[in-house]
Structure formats: structure tokens, C-alpha cells
Design an enzyme around this catalytic site. Sequence first.
Site, PDB file in Angstrom:
ATOM      1  N   TYR A   1     -15.498   2.936   9.681  1.00  0.00           N
ATOM      2  CA  TYR A   1     -14.025   2.876   9.606  1.00  0.00           C
ATOM      3  C   TYR A   1     -13.405   3.336  10.926  1.00  0.00           C
ATOM      4  O   TYR A   1     -12.545   2.665  11.501  1.00  0.00           O
ATOM      5  CB  TYR A   1     -13.526   3.752   8.447  1.00  0.00           C
ATOM      6  CG  TYR A   1     -12.022   3.959   8.459  1.00  0.00           C
ATOM      7  CD1 TYR A   1     -11.150   2.896   8.246  1.00  0.00           C
ATOM      8  CD2 TYR A   1     -11.471   5.227   8.705  1.00  0.00           C
ATOM      9  CE1 TYR A   1      -9.772   3.085   8.271  1.00  0.00           C
ATOM     10  CE2 TYR A   1     -10.099   5.422   8.719  1.00  0.00           C
ATOM     11  CZ  TYR A   1      -9.249   4.343   8.513  1.00  0.00           C
ATOM     12  OH  TYR A   1      -7.892   4.531   8.549  1.00  0.00           O
TER      13      TYR A   1
ATOM     14  N   LYS B   1     -11.143   1.230  13.793  1.00  0.00           N
ATOM     15  CA  LYS B   1      -9.806   1.596  14.295  1.00  0.00           C
ATOM     16  C   LYS B   1      -9.837   1.738  15.815  1.00  0.00           C
ATOM     17  O   LYS B   1      -8.868   1.389  16.497  1.00  0.00           O
ATOM     18  CB  LYS B   1      -9.326   2.886  13.622  1.00  0.00           C
ATOM     19  CG  LYS B   1      -8.944   2.694  12.162  1.00  0.00           C
ATOM     20  CD  LYS B   1      -7.754   1.747  12.010  1.00  0.00           C
ATOM     21  CE  LYS B   1      -7.336   1.540  10.579  1.00  0.00           C
ATOM     22  NZ  LYS B   1      -6.171   0.666  10.435  1.00  0.00           N
TER      23      LYS B   1
ATOM     24  N   GLY C   1       0.811  -1.211   0.000  1.00  0.00           N
ATOM     25  CA  GLY C   1       0.000   0.000   0.000  1.00  0.00           C
ATOM     26  C   GLY C   1       0.845   1.262   0.000  1.00  0.00           C
ATOM     27  O   GLY C   1       2.079   1.223  -0.100  1.00  0.00           O
ATOM     28  N   PHE C   2       0.159   2.382   0.123  1.00  0.00           N
ATOM     29  CA  PHE C   2       0.800   3.707   0.085  1.00  0.00           C
ATOM     30  C   PHE C   2       1.815   3.862   1.231  1.00  0.00           C
ATOM     31  O   PHE C   2       3.027   4.037   0.996  1.00  0.00           O
ATOM     32  CB  PHE C   2      -0.312   4.761   0.144  1.00  0.00           C
ATOM     33  CG  PHE C   2       0.110   6.147   0.526  1.00  0.00           C
ATOM     34  CD1 PHE C   2       1.245   6.737  -0.024  1.00  0.00           C
ATOM     35  CD2 PHE C   2      -0.655   6.886   1.431  1.00  0.00           C
ATOM     36  CE1 PHE C   2       1.615   8.037   0.339  1.00  0.00           C
ATOM     37  CE2 PHE C   2      -0.287   8.177   1.794  1.00  0.00           C
ATOM     38  CZ  PHE C   2       0.862   8.744   1.253  1.00  0.00           C
ATOM     39  N   ILE C   3       1.346   3.794   2.462  1.00  0.00           N
ATOM     40  CA  ILE C   3       2.244   4.010   3.606  1.00  0.00           C
ATOM     41  C   ILE C   3       3.174   2.799   3.769  1.00  0.00           C
ATOM     42  O   ILE C   3       4.365   2.941   4.055  1.00  0.00           O
ATOM     43  CB  ILE C   3       1.432   4.263   4.897  1.00  0.00           C
ATOM     44  CG1 ILE C   3       0.553   5.515   4.723  1.00  0.00           C
ATOM     45  CG2 ILE C   3       2.348   4.413   6.106  1.00  0.00           C
ATOM     46  CD1 ILE C   3      -0.411   5.780   5.876  1.00  0.00           C
TER      47      ILE C   3
HETATM   48  N1  LIG Z   1      -3.428   7.235   4.339  1.00  0.00           N
HETATM   49  C1  LIG Z   1      -3.899   7.889   5.397  1.00  0.00           C
HETATM   50  O1  LIG Z   1      -4.090   9.109   5.392  1.00  0.00           O
HETATM   51  C2  LIG Z   1      -4.225   7.135   6.661  1.00  0.00           C
HETATM   52  C3  LIG Z   1      -4.716   7.871   7.758  1.00  0.00           C
HETATM   53  C4  LIG Z   1      -5.021   7.191   8.930  1.00  0.00           C
HETATM   54  C5  LIG Z   1      -4.797   5.826   9.018  1.00  0.00           C
HETATM   55  N2  LIG Z   1      -4.319   5.146   7.942  1.00  0.00           N
HETATM   56  C6  LIG Z   1      -4.091   3.704   8.085  1.00  0.00           C
HETATM   57  O2  LIG Z   1      -2.780   3.408   7.632  1.00  0.00           O
HETATM   58  C7  LIG Z   1      -2.747   2.128   7.021  1.00  0.00           C
HETATM   59  C8  LIG Z   1      -2.181   2.220   5.609  1.00  0.00           C
HETATM   60  O3  LIG Z   1      -3.023   3.094   4.847  1.00  0.00           O
HETATM   61  P1  LIG Z   1      -2.729   3.409   3.310  1.00  0.00           P
HETATM   62  O4  LIG Z   1      -3.238   4.773   3.034  1.00  0.00           O
HETATM   63  O5  LIG Z   1      -1.332   3.041   2.978  1.00  0.00           O
HETATM   64  O6  LIG Z   1      -3.755   2.392   2.623  1.00  0.00           O
HETATM   65  P2  LIG Z   1      -3.529   1.370   1.412  1.00  0.00           P
HETATM   66  O7  LIG Z   1      -4.885   0.890   1.033  1.00  0.00           O
HETATM   67  O8  LIG Z   1      -2.680   1.986   0.365  1.00  0.00           O
HETATM   68  O9  LIG Z   1      -2.696   0.194   2.101  1.00  0.00           O
HETATM   69  C9  LIG Z   1      -3.302  -0.851   2.830  1.00  0.00           C
HETATM   70  C10 LIG Z   1      -2.783  -2.169   2.283  1.00  0.00           C
HETATM   71  O10 LIG Z   1      -3.364  -3.242   3.042  1.00  0.00           O
HETATM   72  C11 LIG Z   1      -3.654  -4.291   2.150  1.00  0.00           C
HETATM   73  N3  LIG Z   1      -4.707  -5.132   2.725  1.00  0.00           N
HETATM   74  C12 LIG Z   1      -6.002  -4.781   2.946  1.00  0.00           C
HETATM   75  N4  LIG Z   1      -6.672  -5.819   3.452  1.00  0.00           N
HETATM   76  C13 LIG Z   1      -5.793  -6.842   3.577  1.00  0.00           C
HETATM   77  C14 LIG Z   1      -5.904  -8.180   4.034  1.00  0.00           C
HETATM   78  N5  LIG Z   1      -7.078  -8.672   4.467  1.00  0.00           N
HETATM   79  N6  LIG Z   1      -4.800  -8.965   4.029  1.00  0.00           N
HETATM   80  C15 LIG Z   1      -3.611  -8.475   3.579  1.00  0.00           C
HETATM   81  N7  LIG Z   1      -3.446  -7.208   3.118  1.00  0.00           N
HETATM   82  C16 LIG Z   1      -4.531  -6.403   3.123  1.00  0.00           C
HETATM   83  C17 LIG Z   1      -4.118  -3.605   0.872  1.00  0.00           C
HETATM   84  O11 LIG Z   1      -4.001  -4.445  -0.265  1.00  0.00           O
HETATM   85  C18 LIG Z   1      -3.187  -2.400   0.815  1.00  0.00           C
HETATM   86  O12 LIG Z   1      -2.041  -2.664   0.018  1.00  0.00           O
HETATM   87  C19 LIG Z   1      -4.177   1.592   7.095  1.00  0.00           C
HETATM   88  O13 LIG Z   1      -4.292   0.800   8.260  1.00  0.00           O
HETATM   89  C20 LIG Z   1      -5.009   2.851   7.236  1.00  0.00           C
HETATM   90  O14 LIG Z   1      -6.245   2.593   7.872  1.00  0.00           O
HETATM   91  C21 LIG Z   1      -4.040   5.754   6.766  1.00  0.00           C
END
Ligand SMILES: NC(=O)c1ccc[n+]([C@@H]2O[C@H](COP(=O)([O-])OP(=O)(O)OC[C@H]3O[C@@H](n4cnc5c(N)ncnc54)[C@H](O)[C@@H]3O)[C@@H](O)[C@H]2O)c1
Length: 315
Positions: free
Chosen positions: A153, A157, A10-12
Site C-alpha cells: 500500500y 502511494k 468513501g469516508f474522506i
Molecule cells: N483514512 C485514512 O486514515 C487515510 C490515511 C492516508 C491516506 N488515505 C487515503 O485517502 C483516500 C480516501 O481514504 P478513505 O479512508 O476515505 O477510504 P475509503 O475506502 O472509505 O474511500 C475510498 C473510495 O474509493 C473508492 N474506489 C476504490 N477503488 C475505486 C476504483 N477503482 N474506481 C472508483 N472508485 C474506487 C471506494 O469505493 C471508496 O468509496 C484513499 O486514497 C486513501 O488511500 C486515507
Amino acid sequence: MNVLLTGGAGFIGSACLVEMLKRDWHVAVIDNFESTLYERERKESNLEWARSHGEFAFYEDDIRDREAVRRIYADHNIDVVLHLAAVAGVRPSIELAPHYFDINVTGTSVLLEEGRAAGVSKFALASSSSVYGGNTKVPFAEHDPVEEPVSPYAASKLALEILARTHVHLHGGDVTCLRFFTVYGPRQRPEMAIHKFMRIIDNEETIPMYGDGSTGRDYTFIDDIVQGVMLSIENLDGYNVYNLGGDKVVLLRELIQTISDVVGKPANIEQLPMQPGDVPLTNADLTKSRSELGYAPETSIRGGVEKMWEWFQKA
Ligand SMILES: NC(=O)c1ccc[n+]([C@@H]2O[C@H](COP(=O)([O-])OP(=O)(O)OC[C@H]3O[C@@H](n4cnc5c(N)ncnc54)[C@H](O)[C@@H]3O)[C@@H](O)[C@H]2O)c1
């Protein structure tokens, strides 16, 4: 250091993966390319980018699959888990609540429990600023009450945090929950505000702006989040919650203007009503993460949007 990284495509996750590879950590990644929010191709390209920085083990598996998770723990002698896998996004969660709970809560429980069985006691877990709900006391501090999330959501969390706290109460160990405040930068999820607005302005289309533009967000540049995540892994100590924010609130109309200035094209805006699940403001109190982790975000919104635009043009 042997790390299990969930959601590493994913992104982060991919940005944290690159930083771990730069530090020569041994990383096992689990990601199932879950497609509720965006397509597999972008995630594969995130992994390609990470591979250009070093080798890691990759498992296309679901964190809810106990057998798969057990096998990974057994094969990699894991010291610490960075758990980022989730379905993110506030608005889609309103129609898909059971799906969000299944992945974000049951998945987290599987990782904690299988980790315990494998002797793993150190976890950093992605939570979210959305747990603060419609909190009107600003800035949001970790000790503020968080009983009123306004989307499934956010509720998922909050449930993750409660699960983590219970785990430490029962079994000990070191579990930190990280409340990320709207993260942006290269490889940001395509449905998120800055990425979406950049695409719309560049294509000379119309931005749907929910509300009058006076909502505010504490936007956090991806490099600052990676810094905070690494510091939290280095400082795991019992149960903890930390805010990771960008240290400045930007109003929606200011954000759109900044993106328009950086892209060099005007923003056409259609004003629409606020959406259910949205909150008017997020604003991180960083006192605790600064003093206990040494977290110090450095990127201004203008500087961050410029770096993202550089990436966007090549992507
Ligand atoms: N981007 C933000 O601004 C933000 C803010 C607050 C919290 N978060 C949290 O940070 C984390 C990363 O967010 P992101 O923006 O990189 O999201 P993202 O969707 O880019 O990354 C999440 C990754 O988790 C994988 N995934 C989802 N379900 C899965 C499963 N059942 N088994 C295995 N892999 C699975 C997805 O394929 C994806 O690659 C998440 O937990 C999100 O809730 C993000």
C-alpha cells in the site's frame, strides 16, 4: 468551480463532498463501491448523507475505465480533480499487492492522462503518511527520504507521488500530493483502529492489541482533513507534497483508554505480536502545510473521539 471527485462515496470523500456542496461547487463523483475493505451499503449511506446537502452528478464507474473517465471529463468542464479513490489499508495490501497497484497506480495514471487530454491541469491526490515507512527521524517532514516503504500500500502511494511529479515535469500543471495521517471521525472505515475499538468496547468484546501499546499515531480528525484538502485545492501551484496531520502523537494504549472513557465501558485487551507492514510511529511535521496552506488542525483526540461516539450511537 467544477470538480471531479474520485472515491466520493468513501469516508474522506463523502466529507469533502459535503464541504464542496456547502460551497456551491459543481461536483461530479466517480466511485465503483470497491469492496476490498468494506461493504457497499455504508458507502451508499455516505452518499445519502451528502445528498442531504445538495445535488451532484454520480457515476458508478471504475477510475481505471478510460472511456468512462473520458466521458466524465467531457461532460463536466472540470477545473480541478480531487483524487481520493484507492484501496487503502496496510495489512490487506500484503496479500493483494497487484490489486493495490492496479487501482492506486494505474487508476491514478488514467485520471492524469485523460485529464491532460481534456485540458485539465489541476489535481489534488491522496497520498499517505505510510510513505515514510520506518522513518526514525521525527517529526516526518516532506523533504525526508522516503525510499523505504514497508507495505505494498505504501509503495503504491509512493508510486502515485512519483507519477504525479513526472506528470508535472513532462506536461506542467499543478499537482499536489496530500500525505494524510490516520484519519478518524464519523463514517470512518469500519476496519480502522478507532472505529473497530469503539465497536469492540461497546459490544464488551476483546480488543486485539498488536504490540505492547507503545506504538504512536498522529491521528487527524476528519474536519481538519477536510480543511486541509480545501486549502490545498485553493493553493495548487506546480508539484507539491504536504503533510496533513493532527499535530499530536497518541500512543495506542492512551487511545484505547480514551475510547473506553468516552464509551463508558472497560476495554478488554489481548496483546498480540506486531504485524508485518505496521510502523512503530507516525508524526507529522506541519511546518510546510501551516506556512504555505494556512493549515491549522484544531481537534483534540478526546474531542474527536466524543464526536465520533455521538455519530456511532446513531449510525
Ligand atoms: N483514512 C485514512 O486514515 C487515510 C490515511 C492516508 C491516506 N488515505 C487515503 O485517502 C483516500 C480516501 O481514504 P478513505 O479512508 O476515505 O477510504 P475509503 O475506502 O472509505 O474511500 C475510498 C473510495 O474509493 C473508492 N474506489 C476504490 N477503488 C475505486 C476504483 N477503482 N474506481 C472508483 N472508485 C474506487 C471506494 O469505493 C471508496 O468509496 C484513499 O486514497 C486513501 O488511500 C486515507
